[in-house]
Scaffold this active site. Structure first.
Site: not given
Ligand code: BMA
Length: 746
Positions: A148, A203
């Site tokens: 990430d 996202d």
């Protein structure tokens, strides 16, 4: 501790030699499941095991889903040496035991980290611990890492991912690398060599077409927003390196229609299929979507082409994905909130994917069997006719999806139609042709509609020649300064007005960097051998063929049908001036070059090209050893220029060679033509009628094409002011010399 540092240093040392991502894993988009969408941080060993059980029991694993990925929040502390540990409350038996459990089920285990100081949930990130973390994952026998991008102030994105990629490589266990940088640093431009997939945006959330802004300022996006971000990035995706529009939300609360559309579009875009629902409690409908093997096959297709939107009509989006073996997936997506009724006419969807695969549809020529990928029923065949095939209704936020498989058709191709037309015209007379006729002439250049020939005789040449030299290296203009965009327009215009198009190509020398013409130093070099498979310049030349094909594929009429034309590559090989010429390569090598070129172009353009093979006149008898063969050649051509004061030699050699080639052509009913000819600046005012015409009339020639009117110093066609003008007019008055108006209706 010392031992550990030593090991790490050794590993880092090796790494400089092999700084390269793990190959072979990721040749198809990854399939699996992740904790995040359903559970966020509320995860445990029990959940993971339960999901792994369900993955197998439900049949999902058999359908191709492999990875069980643990997202954020599995972390405990780093130990005294800095090695990361898992949270002992959530994973009391440790990661290795969990990996063993998952592996025993035939599945693979994935884990999560972050390039920064901390993960998005604030747990330890990998910054400064990359090699240690990679080593730890390898010890645990992890198979997949999602990395990430939280808490990365002042970190270089490419460098950070490269570092972890190197670390994974050095740790010695093949681990799939899924980069989650959200697109801010355009990972598609650099991540293909580093990892196997990269996120292209924020996202996803469980919503079809809207965004959600968090109080902290970041935004989640819906299915349609993911599609919009992914769509323009298709050229970056392919086997081993995929665009990732994020994990699936199927089964998490959208309608069945929306779930179906979501899943289908991910498959159309060759996206990773990482499930995000609770596999232990799936509805039948969710299962049916996730286990649609025909749809999964679209996603997992070996070619790995990300699909493209070909048209948008009445709010519906028409997506296509070229598949291995000539098949295509087609999806009609309805992003609107109302059902849409649509009259489907296949002819609206002729296209060639010039951006990525160079494959496309040929609905005007090719019939396809239609398989409905959601009803799993065959729905007949596509129609060659330009009319409505069927009315269909696409529900709101839903799709209709087909797999199209070509079936043999008897329809005459446009190349065959052109050939028949040339045969008819050949019985009528000989067409006159001129290279670069509409672009420039004596004393003018780029005046719309102008032509030296037309200024003189009131009509365009029946045949126009165009030259592609330069297209292979990505130039905007060809070697004679003609912009390719304008050339495309004029080729289409010539076709539309009923004229004939022929295209030549003087590509540069991919091996020496020189031009098509070899100089003294290049003479000893076999460029043809170098571009053939296994040769040093083969790969460069493949890119050249790709650029060539992309341009040829862009020559389409309004209906998307490719314009038929005569292509004349590798010409004048009986002479020693081009790198593919006599003395520079063997006959076998020449033919291999021809075949490679033809096979490459034909894969994209199977129906619209006549191939012309043209040696230069004055050839030795062994030129016939370089003839690619009757199955590969449609037109046998000859290039022949009279030299100054060389009239007798010209006449004698022309006749000799036309006799030889006519005999070769007659064997199989091939067309013959003087594919290039002329007398530079035509110093003889009676040359057309006294020298040229009497010779060419003796042979069943289909056309003769004179070269370009470059300028005062080099021209081959007459203009109003040239001294041969009246003689040319006289020649053209003969009914057997055909200009545009003589051929348009034929
Ligand atoms: C040659 C000459 C050159 C030109 C080339 C390609 O015969 O006319 O000036 O660049 O053809 O068109």
């Amino acid at each position: 501790m010392r031992k550990i540092i030593f090991i790490i240093l050794v590993i880092m040392g090796c790494n400089t030699i092999m700084a390269q991502k793990w190959e072979k894993i990721g040749d198809r988009p990854q399939m699996g499941w992740s904790t995040w969408n359903k559970f966020q941080g509320n995860i445990s060993e029990e959940i993971i095991k339960g999901i792994a059980d369900a993955m197998v029991a439900s049949g999902l694993s058999e359908a191709g889903y492999q990875y069980i990925n643990i997202d954020d929040c599995w972390h405990g502390q780093r130990d005294a040496d800095g090695f990361i540990q898992c949270d002992p409350k959530k994973f009391p038996n440790g990661m290795k035991a969990l990996a063993d459990y998952v592996h025993a089920k035939g599945l693979k285990l994935g884990i999560y980290s972050d390039c920064g100081t901390g993960t998005c949930a604030g747990l330890p990130g990998s910054l400064g611990h990359e090699y240690q973390d990679a080593l730890q994952y390898a010890r645990w026998e992890i198979d997949y890492l999602k990395e990430d991008w939280c808490n990365t102030t002042n970190i270089n994105a490419k460098g950070a991912y490269q570092l972890m990629s190197d670390a994974l490589r050095a740790a010695g266990r093949p681990i799939f690398m899924s980069m989650c940088e959200w697109g801010g640093h355009k990972p598609w431009e650099w991540a293909g060599e580093i990892g196997h997939s990269w996120r292209i945006g924020p996202d996803i959330w469980c919503n079809f077409d809207s965004t959600r802004v968090h109080p902290q300022g970041f935004t989640d996006i819906g299915v349609m927003q993911c599609i919009r971000l992914c769509e323009p990035l298709r050229r970056y995706a392919g086997p081993g390196h995929w665009n990732d529009p994020d994990m699936l939300e199927v089964g998490n609360g959208m309608t069945v229609n929306e779930d179906r559309a979501h899943f289908t579009m991910w498959c159309m875009m060759a996206s990773p299929l990482i499930l995000g629902n609770d596999l232990r409690a799936m509805s039948q409908e969710t299962k049916a979507i996730l286990m649609n093997r025909e749809m999964i096959a679209v996603d997992q297709d070996e070619l790995g082409v990300q699909g493209l939107r070909v048209a948008t009509e009445q709010g519906l989006e028409f997506w296509f994905k070229p598949l291995k073996g000539g098949d295509l997936a087609m999806t009609i997506l309805n992003p609107t909130k109302e059902p849409v009724c649509y009259d489907l006419n296949w002819q609206h969807f002729n296209f060639i994917d010039t951006e990525v695969s160079r494959l496309g549809t040929h609905f005007y020529m090719q019939v396809y069997k239609i398989r409905n990928l959601w009803t799993h029923k065959d729905e007949g065949l596509t129609s060659l006719a330009n009319k409505v095939w069927r009315k269909l209704t696409v529900p709101a936020h839903d799709v209709v999806s087909y797999r199209l498989t070509p079936v043999t058709t008897k329809r005459t191709t446009t190349a065959q139609l052109l050939k028949q037309r040339l045969q008819r015209l050949q019985r009528k007379g000989i067409m006159f042709g001129h290279q670069d006729d509409p672009f420039y002439g004596l004393g003018w250049s780029y005046e719309d509609g102008r032509s030296d020939v037309r200024d003189l005789v009131g009509d365009y040449p029946a045949v126009m020649g165009f030259e592609l030299g330069g297209i292979e290296v990505g130039e905007e203009k060809n070697l004679d300064n003609v912009p390719f965009d304008l050339m495309r327009r004029e080729i289409i215009a010539q076709h539309r007005r009923g004229g004939i198009v022929t295209i030549s190509w003087h590509p540069r020398n991919p091996h020496t960097g020189g031009t098509a013409w070899v100089n003294a130093q290049e003479r000893g070099q076999n460029t043809v051998a170098a571009v053939l498979p296994g040769g040093q310049s083969h790969e460069v030349f493949q890119i050249w063929l790709e650029r060539l094909t992309t341009f040829l594929a862009s020559l389409c009429d309004e209906q998307g049908q490719p314009v038929p034309f005569i292509f004349r590559p590798w010409h004048e090989n009986s002479g020693g001036w081009f790198w593919w010429g006599r003395g520079l390569c063997s006959a076998q090598e020449y033919k291999a070059l021809w075949n490679m070129t033809q096979d490459y172009v034909t894969r994209t353009l199977p129906y619209n090209i006549l191939w012309s093979w043209s040696p230069n006149y004055g050839f030795e008898p062994d030129v016939l050893d370089t003839y690619p063969g009757h199955d590969r050649v449609d037109i046998i051509g000859l290039d022949a220029y009279q030299q100054r004061n060389g009239e007798q030699a010209f006449i004698a050699t022309l006749n000799k060679d036309l006799t030889t080639l006519s005999a070769l052509a007659a064997e199989k009913g091939k067309l013959i033509a003087l594919t290039e000819c002329g007398y530079q600046n035509i110093p003889d005012p009676t040359w057309w009628t006294r020298v040229l015409k009497p010779q060419i009339e003796k042979y069943p020639l289909c056309y003769f094409l004179v070269w370009r009117n470059a300028d005062q110093h080099q021209y081959f066609a007459p203009a109003l002011e040239t001294k041969d003008a009246m003689d040319f007019v006289k020649m053209v008055k003969d009914k057997r010399i055909l200009m545009l108006k003589d051929v348009i209706k034929q």
